[in-house]
Design a protein around this motif. Structure first.
Motif, PDB file in Angstrom:
ATOM      1  N   SER A  64     -36.167  15.420  18.133  1.00 39.90           N
ATOM      2  CA  SER A  64     -35.608  16.755  18.366  1.00 39.90           C
ATOM      3  C   SER A  64     -34.607  16.714  19.523  1.00 39.90           C
ATOM      4  O   SER A  64     -33.525  17.303  19.444  1.00 39.90           O
ATOM      5  CB  SER A  64     -36.716  17.759  18.708  1.00 39.90           C
ATOM      6  N   LYS A  65     -34.986  15.991  20.596  1.00 37.15           N
ATOM      7  CA  LYS A  65     -34.084  15.896  21.753  1.00 37.15           C
ATOM      8  C   LYS A  65     -32.793  15.182  21.368  1.00 37.15           C
ATOM      9  O   LYS A  65     -31.696  15.611  21.751  1.00 37.15           O
ATOM     10  CB  LYS A  65     -34.782  15.142  22.893  1.00 37.15           C
ATOM     11  N   ARG A  66     -32.935  14.094  20.606  1.00 28.79           N
ATOM     12  CA  ARG A  66     -31.745  13.331  20.202  1.00 28.79           C
ATOM     13  C   ARG A  66     -30.847  14.191  19.302  1.00 28.79           C
ATOM     14  O   ARG A  66     -29.627  14.175  19.427  1.00 28.79           O
ATOM     15  CB  ARG A  66     -32.163  12.051  19.471  1.00 28.79           C
ATOM     16  N   TYR A  67     -31.474  14.933  18.401  1.00 31.40           N
ATOM     17  CA  TYR A  67     -30.723  15.775  17.469  1.00 31.40           C
ATOM     18  C   TYR A  67     -29.945  16.856  18.235  1.00 31.40           C
ATOM     19  O   TYR A  67     -28.742  17.046  18.012  1.00 31.40           O
ATOM     20  CB  TYR A  67     -31.687  16.417  16.472  1.00 31.40           C
ATOM     21  N   ALA A 124     -29.177  16.830  21.400  1.00 38.20           N
ATOM     22  CA  ALA A 124     -28.172  16.184  22.259  1.00 38.20           C
ATOM     23  C   ALA A 124     -26.914  15.871  21.457  1.00 38.20           C
ATOM     24  O   ALA A 124     -25.788  16.055  21.943  1.00 38.20           O
ATOM     25  CB  ALA A 124     -28.749  14.902  22.857  1.00 38.20           C
ATOM     26  N   MET A 125     -27.116  15.428  20.233  1.00 38.45           N
ATOM     27  CA  MET A 125     -25.977  15.107  19.368  1.00 38.45           C
ATOM     28  C   MET A 125     -25.165  16.374  19.061  1.00 38.45           C
ATOM     29  O   MET A 125     -23.931  16.366  19.115  1.00 38.45           O
ATOM     30  CB  MET A 125     -26.513  14.474  18.081  1.00 38.45           C
ATOM     31  N   LEU A 126     -25.872  17.483  18.792  1.00 37.20           N
ATOM     32  CA  LEU A 126     -25.163  18.747  18.520  1.00 37.20           C
ATOM     33  C   LEU A 126     -24.381  19.208  19.746  1.00 37.20           C
ATOM     34  O   LEU A 126     -23.234  19.661  19.638  1.00 37.20           O
ATOM     35  CB  LEU A 126     -26.159  19.843  18.123  1.00 37.20           C
ATOM     36  N   ALA A 127     -25.035  19.072  20.932  1.00 27.66           N
ATOM     37  CA  ALA A 127     -24.375  19.501  22.174  1.00 27.66           C
ATOM     38  C   ALA A 127     -23.136  18.650  22.444  1.00 27.66           C
ATOM     39  O   ALA A 127     -22.084  19.165  22.844  1.00 27.66           O
ATOM     40  CB  ALA A 127     -25.361  19.411  23.333  1.00 27.66           C
ATOM     41  N   LYS A 128     -23.264  17.349  22.185  1.00 33.05           N
ATOM     42  CA  LYS A 128     -22.131  16.445  22.419  1.00 33.05           C
ATOM     43  C   LYS A 128     -20.975  16.810  21.500  1.00 33.05           C
ATOM     44  O   LYS A 128     -19.818  16.843  21.913  1.00 33.05           O
ATOM     45  CB  LYS A 128     -22.577  14.997  22.166  1.00 33.05           C
ATOM     46  N   ARG A 129     -21.320  17.103  20.240  1.00 32.91           N
ATOM     47  CA  ARG A 129     -20.281  17.462  19.271  1.00 32.91           C
ATOM     48  C   ARG A 129     -19.546  18.732  19.707  1.00 32.91           C
ATOM     49  O   ARG A 129     -18.349  18.871  19.495  1.00 32.91           O
ATOM     50  CB  ARG A 129     -20.927  17.659  17.901  1.00 32.91           C
ATOM     51  N   LYS A 130     -20.308  19.651  20.327  1.00 29.96           N
ATOM     52  CA  LYS A 130     -19.688  20.913  20.767  1.00 29.96           C
ATOM     53  C   LYS A 130     -19.192  20.831  22.204  1.00 29.96           C
ATOM     54  O   LYS A 130     -18.785  21.841  22.773  1.00 29.96           O
ATOM     55  CB  LYS A 130     -20.698  22.054  20.643  1.00 29.96           C
ATOM     56  N   GLN A 131     -19.291  19.634  22.792  1.00 29.22           N
ATOM     57  CA  GLN A 131     -18.863  19.394  24.177  1.00 29.22           C
ATOM     58  C   GLN A 131     -19.554  20.350  25.134  1.00 29.22           C
ATOM     59  O   GLN A 131     -18.939  20.935  26.024  1.00 29.22           O
ATOM     60  CB  GLN A 131     -17.341  19.497  24.282  1.00 29.22           C
ATOM     61  N   GLN A 132     -20.876  20.515  24.927  1.00 33.99           N
ATOM     62  CA  GLN A 132     -21.669  21.368  25.802  1.00 33.99           C
ATOM     63  C   GLN A 132     -22.630  20.492  26.598  1.00 33.99           C
ATOM     64  O   GLN A 132     -22.991  19.395  26.160  1.00 33.99           O
ATOM     65  CB  GLN A 132     -22.477  22.378  24.968  1.00 33.99           C
ATOM     66  N   GLU A 133     -23.058  21.023  27.752  1.00 35.21           N
ATOM     67  CA  GLU A 133     -24.040  20.275  28.554  1.00 35.21           C
ATOM     68  C   GLU A 133     -25.408  20.401  27.909  1.00 35.21           C
ATOM     69  O   GLU A 133     -25.723  21.415  27.271  1.00 35.21           O
ATOM     70  CB  GLU A 133     -24.070  20.836  29.971  1.00 35.21           C
ATOM     71  N   PHE A 134     -26.234  19.356  28.085  1.00 30.33           N
ATOM     72  CA  PHE A 134     -27.545  19.385  27.451  1.00 30.33           C
ATOM     73  C   PHE A 134     -28.565  18.712  28.369  1.00 30.33           C
ATOM     74  O   PHE A 134     -28.322  17.617  28.875  1.00 30.33           O
ATOM     75  CB  PHE A 134     -27.487  18.651  26.102  1.00 30.33           C
ATOM     76  N   ASP A 135     -29.686  19.399  28.566  1.00 28.03           N
ATOM     77  CA  ASP A 135     -30.762  18.839  29.390  1.00 28.03           C
ATOM     78  C   ASP A 135     -31.968  18.548  28.477  1.00 28.03           C
ATOM     79  O   ASP A 135     -32.650  19.483  28.030  1.00 28.03           O
ATOM     80  CB  ASP A 135     -31.140  19.849  30.476  1.00 28.03           C
ATOM     81  N   PRO A 136     -32.237  17.276  28.197  1.00 25.33           N
ATOM     82  CA  PRO A 136     -33.346  16.946  27.292  1.00 25.33           C
ATOM     83  C   PRO A 136     -34.688  17.503  27.776  1.00 25.33           C
ATOM     84  O   PRO A 136     -35.560  17.819  26.956  1.00 25.33           O
ATOM     85  CB  PRO A 136     -33.376  15.411  27.298  1.00 25.33           C
ATOM     86  N   ALA A 137     -34.823  17.657  29.103  1.00 23.95           N
ATOM     87  CA  ALA A 137     -36.097  18.156  29.647  1.00 23.95           C
ATOM     88  C   ALA A 137     -36.371  19.601  29.237  1.00 23.95           C
ATOM     89  O   ALA A 137     -37.509  20.076  29.273  1.00 23.95           O
ATOM     90  CB  ALA A 137     -36.079  18.036  31.167  1.00 23.95           C
ATOM     91  N   ILE A 185     -36.222  20.746  26.356  1.00 25.27           N
ATOM     92  CA  ILE A 185     -36.824  20.792  25.011  1.00 25.27           C
ATOM     93  C   ILE A 185     -38.294  20.372  25.119  1.00 25.27           C
ATOM     94  O   ILE A 185     -38.602  19.250  25.525  1.00 25.27           O
ATOM     95  CB  ILE A 185     -36.073  19.848  24.034  1.00 25.27           C
ATOM     96  N   THR A 186     -39.160  21.296  24.786  1.00 21.30           N
ATOM     97  CA  THR A 186     -40.595  21.007  24.915  1.00 21.30           C
ATOM     98  C   THR A 186     -41.324  21.061  23.569  1.00 21.30           C
ATOM     99  O   THR A 186     -42.496  20.708  23.485  1.00 21.30           O
ATOM    100  CB  THR A 186     -41.253  22.021  25.875  1.00 21.30           C
ATOM    101  N   GLU A 187     -40.646  21.524  22.540  1.00 16.28           N
ATOM    102  CA  GLU A 187     -41.291  21.604  21.223  1.00 16.28           C
ATOM    103  C   GLU A 187     -40.468  20.869  20.173  1.00 16.28           C
ATOM    104  O   GLU A 187     -39.231  20.904  20.213  1.00 16.28           O
ATOM    105  CB  GLU A 187     -41.434  23.068  20.793  1.00 16.28           C
ATOM    106  N   ALA A 188     -41.176  20.241  19.255  1.00 10.38           N
ATOM    107  CA  ALA A 188     -40.499  19.521  18.168  1.00 10.38           C
ATOM    108  C   ALA A 188     -39.883  20.518  17.189  1.00 10.38           C
ATOM    109  O   ALA A 188     -40.392  21.623  17.017  1.00 10.38           O
ATOM    110  CB  ALA A 188     -41.487  18.632  17.443  1.00 10.38           C
ATOM    111  N   LEU A 189     -38.768  20.088  16.573  1.00 13.88           N
ATOM    112  CA  LEU A 189     -38.060  20.974  15.639  1.00 13.88           C
ATOM    113  C   LEU A 189     -38.447  20.682  14.193  1.00 13.88           C
ATOM    114  O   LEU A 189     -38.806  19.556  13.862  1.00 13.88           O
ATOM    115  CB  LEU A 189     -36.551  20.738  15.741  1.00 13.88           C
ATOM    116  N   THR A 190     -38.337  21.682  13.375  1.00 12.16           N
ATOM    117  CA  THR A 190     -38.388  21.476  11.930  1.00 12.16           C
ATOM    118  C   THR A 190     -37.059  21.966  11.372  1.00 12.16           C
ATOM    119  O   THR A 190     -36.663  23.106  11.629  1.00 12.16           O
ATOM    120  CB  THR A 190     -39.544  22.263  11.291  1.00 12.16           C
TER     121      THR A 190
END
Lengths: 152, 160
Positions: A114-117, A119-132, A134-139
């Motif tokens: 979920s964090k990697r996913y 992070a990838m979306l944030a990078k694509r949108k050139q937004q900052e992203f803090d993996p910490a 994210i505390t819940e897994a995504l579906t």
């Protein structure tokens, strides 16, 4: 030789003019469900045949193997995904309306995925992203279509 | 057809063989803070002097609006940064048509034709092994070329 050139021109002109596309089986418009309704309660629609419609907002650039349809509700979207080569969605159809019939499926990501996913979306949108953060897994939910129609 | 499309598809990671996609970004400070959709769209269109008909709009978030144009191109505005991206999409008509056939995206009739064509190529290659006699036959020095023809694919199968 001029006849050969003529045949090429006619064939490629037909190719350019073909603006409506049909992939796979016919879509079943009787099963049309608003995307917002599906996303509000996705578990209720899992592995069931449903038909969705919406504006195409993005398309896989490499193989045309997925596209995202805008929901009837703001900021929402739903992805349509096929196996590479089964259907090839044209990138130039962005902004057109599509109707798709298929089965809704769920992809359960673990926390790390979920964090990697995200992070990838944030990078694509050139937004900052803090993996910490994210505390819940995504579906993730996506429609695996049996038929898709793209309207002009 | 298979040769041209083969080269194009081999380099899928480096370029898009079906479409030419050009992206340009303009920073327009006057966009920041605008909240009227019509005004935002006007700024977006004027920023790249776009005159085409608008096909659809989509708000992907509170701060991001996408505008889709008639020819498949689109504009994306970020209301936080003032950045407007113009994505121009153009089909590579000949490559796209050839790739569609090469990757078997066409109908079944094409699969039958391409299978028949492949069988003829196999016949052409194997019959050549027996047709040439004398010093140019594969039994002579030219046999080395046949051997290399087998060795190169085997090398890539086992060592790459």
């Amino acid at each position: 030789m001029i006849y050969i050139y003529g045949i090429f021109i006619v064939f490629f002109s037909l190719n350019i003019q073909a603006k409506e596309y049909q992939f796979g089986d016919e879509v079943n418009e009787a099963q049309l469900v608003p995307i917002s309704k599906i996303l509000a309660q996705p578990e209720a629609f899992l592995e069931q045949p449903v038909t969705i419609s919406g504006t195409i907002i993005s398309v896989c650039e490499k193989r045309g193997c997925w596209m995202e349809l805008a929901s009837d509700a703001r900021y929402e979207k739903l992805r349509i995904k096929v196996r590479d080569g089964d259907m090839v969605f044209p990138i130039s159809s962005k902004g057109s309306k599509a109707i798709a019939t298929g089965l809704l499926s769920a992809i359960n990501l673990d926390l790390e995925q979920s964090k990697r996913y995200l992070a990838m979306l944030a990078k694509r949108k050139q937004q900052e992203f803090d993996p910490a953060s994210i505390t819940e897994a995504l579906t993730l939910y996506q429609l695996v279509p049996t038929g898709v129609k793209i309207l002009d | 057809m298979f040769a041209i499309s083969g080269i194009a598809v081999n380099h899928l990671r480096d370029w898009n063989p079906n479409y030419s996609i050009v992206r340009k970004v303009n920073i327009v400070p006057s966009l920041i803070g605008l909240n009227n959709e019509t005004a935002i769209v006007d700024v977006m269109m004027n920023s790249f002097d776009v005159k085409q008909r608008i096909k659809a709009n989509y708000w992907s978030s509170e701060n991001e609006l996408k505008v889709f144009l008639d020819d498949g191109s689109n504009l994306t505005a970020n209301l936080m940064s003032g950045a407007i991206e113009f994505e121009h999409i153009e089909e590579r008509i000949i490559f796209k048509s050839l790739n569609r056939l090469h990757l078997n995206e066409a109908k079944q009739a094409w699969v039958i034709f391409s299978d028949a064509y492949a069988l003829m190529l196999i016949f052409l290659a194997t019959s050549a092994l027996f047709m040439v006699k004398g010093k140019h036959s594969p039994r002579g020095r030219k046999g080395l070329l046949v051997l290399i023809g087998f060795l190169i694919p085997l090398f890539f199968i086992f060592y790459s």
